[in-house]
Design an enzyme around this catalytic site. Structure first.
Site, PDB file in Angstrom:
ATOM      1  N   TYR A 204      69.267 -12.163  76.868  1.00 37.04           N
ATOM      2  CA  TYR A 204      68.007 -11.427  76.990  1.00 37.04           C
ATOM      3  C   TYR A 204      68.212 -10.415  78.115  1.00 37.04           C
ATOM      4  CZ  TYR A 204      65.642 -15.123  74.332  1.00 37.04           C
ATOM      5  OH  TYR A 204      65.260 -16.014  73.351  1.00 37.04           O
ATOM      6  N   PRO A 295      57.862 -12.847  69.970  1.00 37.58           N
ATOM      7  CA  PRO A 295      59.054 -13.673  69.721  1.00 37.58           C
ATOM      8  C   PRO A 295      60.002 -13.847  70.912  1.00 37.58           C
ATOM      9  CG  PRO A 295      59.228 -11.555  68.587  1.00 37.58           C
ATOM     10  CD  PRO A 295      57.870 -11.600  69.196  1.00 37.58           C
TER      11      PRO A 295
HETATM   12  P1  RFL Z   1      54.705 -18.219  57.623  1.00 36.51           P
HETATM   13  O1  RFL Z   1      56.173 -18.396  57.751  1.00 36.51           O
HETATM   14  O2  RFL Z   1      54.138 -16.880  57.765  1.00 36.51           O
HETATM   15  O3  RFL Z   1      54.297 -18.837  56.213  1.00 36.51           O
HETATM   16  C1  RFL Z   1      53.007 -18.658  55.670  1.00 36.51           C
HETATM   17  C2  RFL Z   1      53.142 -18.630  54.165  1.00 36.51           C
HETATM   18  O4  RFL Z   1      51.841 -18.558  53.571  1.00 36.51           O
HETATM   19  C3  RFL Z   1      51.884 -17.652  52.488  1.00 36.51           C
HETATM   20  N1  RFL Z   1      50.498 -17.186  52.208  1.00 36.51           N
HETATM   21  C4  RFL Z   1      49.760 -17.648  51.174  1.00 36.51           C
HETATM   22  N2  RFL Z   1      50.031 -18.530  50.199  1.00 36.51           N
HETATM   23  C5  RFL Z   1      49.073 -18.771  49.256  1.00 36.51           C
HETATM   24  N3  RFL Z   1      47.865 -18.136  49.273  1.00 36.51           N
HETATM   25  C6  RFL Z   1      47.548 -17.227  50.236  1.00 36.51           C
HETATM   26  N4  RFL Z   1      46.362 -16.622  50.221  1.00 36.51           N
HETATM   27  C7  RFL Z   1      48.514 -16.958  51.239  1.00 36.51           C
HETATM   28  N5  RFL Z   1      48.547 -16.121  52.314  1.00 36.51           N
HETATM   29  C8  RFL Z   1      49.755 -16.280  52.876  1.00 36.51           C
HETATM   30  C9  RFL Z   1      52.824 -16.557  52.965  1.00 36.51           C
HETATM   31  O5  RFL Z   1      53.377 -15.819  51.881  1.00 36.51           O
HETATM   32  C10 RFL Z   1      53.890 -17.385  53.691  1.00 36.51           C
HETATM   33  O6  RFL Z   1      54.957 -17.769  52.865  1.00 36.51           O
HETATM   34  O7  RFL Z   1      53.928 -19.162  58.664  1.00 36.51           O
HETATM   35  P2  RFL Z   1      54.311 -20.585  59.311  1.00 36.51           P
HETATM   36  O8  RFL Z   1      54.751 -21.548  58.253  1.00 36.51           O
HETATM   37  O9  RFL Z   1      53.179 -20.917  60.188  1.00 36.51           O
HETATM   38  O10 RFL Z   1      55.630 -20.294  60.183  1.00 36.51           O
HETATM   39  C11 RFL Z   1      55.562 -19.495  61.337  1.00 36.51           C
HETATM   40  C12 RFL Z   1      56.872 -18.716  61.530  1.00 36.51           C
HETATM   41  O11 RFL Z   1      57.171 -18.026  60.335  1.00 36.51           O
HETATM   42  C13 RFL Z   1      56.799 -17.722  62.703  1.00 36.51           C
HETATM   43  O12 RFL Z   1      56.059 -18.267  63.768  1.00 36.51           O
HETATM   44  C14 RFL Z   1      58.194 -17.347  63.248  1.00 36.51           C
HETATM   45  O13 RFL Z   1      58.944 -16.620  62.291  1.00 36.51           O
HETATM   46  C15 RFL Z   1      58.083 -16.524  64.534  1.00 36.51           C
HETATM   47  N6  RFL Z   1      59.394 -16.113  65.061  1.00 36.51           N
HETATM   48  C16 RFL Z   1      60.191 -17.001  65.751  1.00 36.51           C
HETATM   49  N7  RFL Z   1      59.829 -18.294  65.902  1.00 36.51           N
HETATM   50  C17 RFL Z   1      60.673 -19.196  66.506  1.00 36.51           C
HETATM   51  O14 RFL Z   1      60.298 -20.381  66.652  1.00 36.51           O
HETATM   52  N8  RFL Z   1      61.918 -18.845  66.948  1.00 36.51           N
HETATM   53  C18 RFL Z   1      62.372 -17.555  66.831  1.00 36.51           C
HETATM   54  O15 RFL Z   1      63.530 -17.292  67.172  1.00 36.51           O
HETATM   55  C19 RFL Z   1      61.492 -16.577  66.239  1.00 36.51           C
HETATM   56  N9  RFL Z   1      61.893 -15.307  66.085  1.00 36.51           N
HETATM   57  C20 RFL Z   1      59.845 -14.802  64.855  1.00 36.51           C
HETATM   58  C21 RFL Z   1      61.112 -14.429  65.393  1.00 36.51           C
HETATM   59  C22 RFL Z   1      59.102 -13.881  64.105  1.00 36.51           C
HETATM   60  C23 RFL Z   1      59.580 -12.608  63.914  1.00 36.51           C
HETATM   61  N10 RFL Z   1      58.811 -11.731  63.108  1.00 36.51           N
HETATM   62  C24 RFL Z   1      59.358 -10.985  62.052  1.00 36.51           C
HETATM   63  C25 RFL Z   1      57.360 -11.858  63.118  1.00 36.51           C
HETATM   64  C26 RFL Z   1      61.583 -13.142  65.233  1.00 36.51           C
HETATM   65  C27 RFL Z   1      60.806 -12.213  64.519  1.00 36.51           C
HETATM   66  C28 RFL Z   1      61.343 -10.805  64.417  1.00 36.51           C
HETATM   67  C1  PHB Z   2      66.570 -14.794  66.594  1.00 40.25           C
HETATM   68  O1  PHB Z   2      67.704 -15.300  66.549  1.00 40.25           O
HETATM   69  O2  PHB Z   2      66.080 -14.193  65.622  1.00 40.25           O
HETATM   70  C2  PHB Z   2      65.767 -14.909  67.839  1.00 40.25           C
HETATM   71  C3  PHB Z   2      66.269 -15.623  68.912  1.00 40.25           C
HETATM   72  C4  PHB Z   2      65.530 -15.724  70.084  1.00 40.25           C
HETATM   73  C5  PHB Z   2      64.299 -15.111  70.167  1.00 40.25           C
HETATM   74  C6  PHB Z   2      63.791 -14.400  69.080  1.00 40.25           C
HETATM   75  C7  PHB Z   2      64.533 -14.296  67.918  1.00 40.25           C
HETATM   76  O3  PHB Z   2      63.585 -15.194  71.319  1.00 40.25           O
END
Ligand code: RFL
Ligand code: PHB
Length: 397
Positions: A204, A295
């Site tokens: 980071y 994130p």
């Molecule tokens: P999701 O994964 O968004 O899944 C929700 C699902 O619900 C569907 N949905 C519906 N289905 C039926 N009817 C409807 N009306 C609906 N409306 C929506 C959607 O299509 C979807 O499939 O939520 P969930 O399960 O709560 O999971 C949360 C995670 O996805 C999210 O918090 C993480 O991706 C955040 N995040 C990170 N989290 C970590 O713990 N470690 C990381 O390293 C990390 N890096 C990140 C991240 C998120 C990122 N972005 C793109 C936001 C890095 C990035 C860049």
């Molecule tokens: C990732 O690998 O996508 C990642 C790792 C650490 C973070 C966010 C995203 O804090």
């Protein structure tokens, strides 16, 4: 009309919904999942990569960790860099051996989806929930449509695991919660590239040009991020410029960033959102449906899985003892960890992003924090224990 009856109706096949379904099944409780998107879309969606020890333990305990154990990469520490000076925080050493695992969110989703379908369980893709009704009675319903056909799930409980844009949160009566919202004045430009990581652990970095993060996915695939303006346009970022900027921001003396073909690029806004109540009657919210964090701390997916732990505890207790005792405690149990993660994610975001001019008061505070982390084992330990995730027992008070 598709008519379904089950104990728990789950909206969303992301990490929260899939973990809930498997864990309930392990406890003999039936559930059906509906998912708005196609299977290809959900399994291809590039997002998180950092799994806390708690998350890894839960996936293993459910018997679903075989591929994660083979392909996931464990890390015992992390690098923090400020103005091109890099230090190491050895979190396993500081937290009694706790580690993080790098394994893509879409791989977790694939593993859980495959296992669910191979077991003959129900998951309807391209089936969007349109309405949740009767959640203040003992027979709530989820209305949905799939390929133009209407469907209805009749259940004992509705779990809205439908992410930030889902209908779960919008269905909660407005007077039942307070909401909190922060939009940060920057976004992340994220890439996936076919190139071996240039580091053995995540980096980071604060640089006067802005934040950068070096993460990875495997021995041959790297994941990197750059801070960009909120109105940034991807057209301004040809691959050469991305590599150049990453190299400058992550750089330290004697270290080189390897570049390679980029095969995925996206821009994600940074925001925190939170509502302080995750239950109304028999409707429960879990994961991004109830809260999102920037994130920078790697917390979103891990919080989603942690919510599910508390929700499963409550639902299992209900079917065992016909009692709402633990279920009515769900919000309280989940919120402790969520607020901790909100704070840590905000802290990491403020520490490593460029907020005001290089040299300004806020920059000096950032630098003072970094210098203190460098010299203090206590401060490093605080960062380490938040980063790897606090054990569940910590929140049993
Ligand atoms: P999701 O994964 O968004 O899944 C929700 C699902 O619900 C569907 N949905 C519906 N289905 C039926 N009817 C409807 N009306 C609906 N409306 C929506 C959607 O299509 C979807 O499939 O939520 P969930 O399960 O709560 O999971 C949360 C995670 O996805 C999210 O918090 C993480 O991706 C955040 N995040 C990170 N989290 C970590 O713990 N470690 C990381 O390293 C990390 N890096 C990140 C991240 C998120 C990122 N972005 C793109 C936001 C890095 C990035 C860049
Ligand atoms: C990732 O690998 O996508 C990642 C790792 C650490 C973070 C966010 C995203 O804090």
């Amino acid at each position: 009309m598709i008519k379904i009856k089950t104990q728990v109706g789950i909206i969303g096949a992301g990490p929260a919904g899939l973990t809930l379904a498997h864990w309930l099944k392990k406890n003999g409780i039936s559930s059906v999942i509906i998912e708005l998107r196609s299977r290809e879309y959900v399994e291809g969606r590039v997002r998180a990569g950092l799994l806390e020890q708690n998350t890894v333990d839960i996936i293993n305990d459910m018997g679903l960790g075989e591929r994660m154990q083979k392909e996931g990469i464990t890390h015992d520490g992390v690098y923090l860099s400020f103005d091109q000076e890099r230090i190491h925080v050895p979190f396993a050493e500081l937290t009694g051996g706790r580690q993080i695992t790098i394994y893509g969110q879409q791989e977790v989703v694939k593993d859980l989806t495959d296992a669910w379908l191979e077991d003959g369980q129900q998951l309807y893709f391209e089936a969007g929930a349109t309405k949740i009704t009767n959640f203040d009675t003992d027979n709530p319903q989820i209305h949905f449509t799939q390929n133009g056909e209407e469907g209805i799930i009749s259940c004992d409980f509705v779990a809205a695991c439908d992410g930030f844009h889902g209908i779960g949160r919008k269905t909660m009566p407005k007077e039942s919660y307070q909401s909190y919202d922060i939009t940060y004045p920057f976004s992340w430009l994220g890439i996936l590239a076919n190139v071996a990581p240039s580091t053995d652990e995540l980096i980071y970095a604060y640089h006067e040009n802005g934040f950068a993060l070096h993460s990875l996915r495997s021995e041959t695939v790297s994941r990197l991020y750059l801070q960009v303006d909120n109105d940034e346009n991807m057209e301004n970022w040809p691959d050469e410029r991305i590599w150049e900027e990453l190299s400058v921001r992550l750089g330290t003396e004697g270290w080189n960033l390897k570049s390679g073909p980029i095969f995925d690029k996206s821009i994600t806004p940074m925001r925190s959102h939170m509502i302080d109540n995750l239950q109304y009657g028999r409707l429960f919210l879990a994961g991004d449906a109830g809260h999102i964090v920037p994130p920078t701390g790697g917390k979103g997916l891990n919080l989603a899985v942690a919510d599910i732990k508390h929700l499963v505890d409550g639902i299992v207790d209900f079917y065992k003892h016909n009692s709402f005792g633990q279920l009515d405690n769900y919000t309280k149990m989940a919120l402790r960890r969520i607020w901790r993660a909100q704070d840590f994610s905000n802290y990491m975001t403020q520490l490593f992003h460029k907020q005001e001019a290089h040299g300004s008061y806020s920059y000096k505070l950032q630098k003072a924090k970094f210098n203190y982390i460098k010299m203090s084992k206590a401060y490093k330990t605080t960062i380490a224990e938040n980063y790897v995730g606090l054990p569940f027992e910590t929140y049993d008070f």
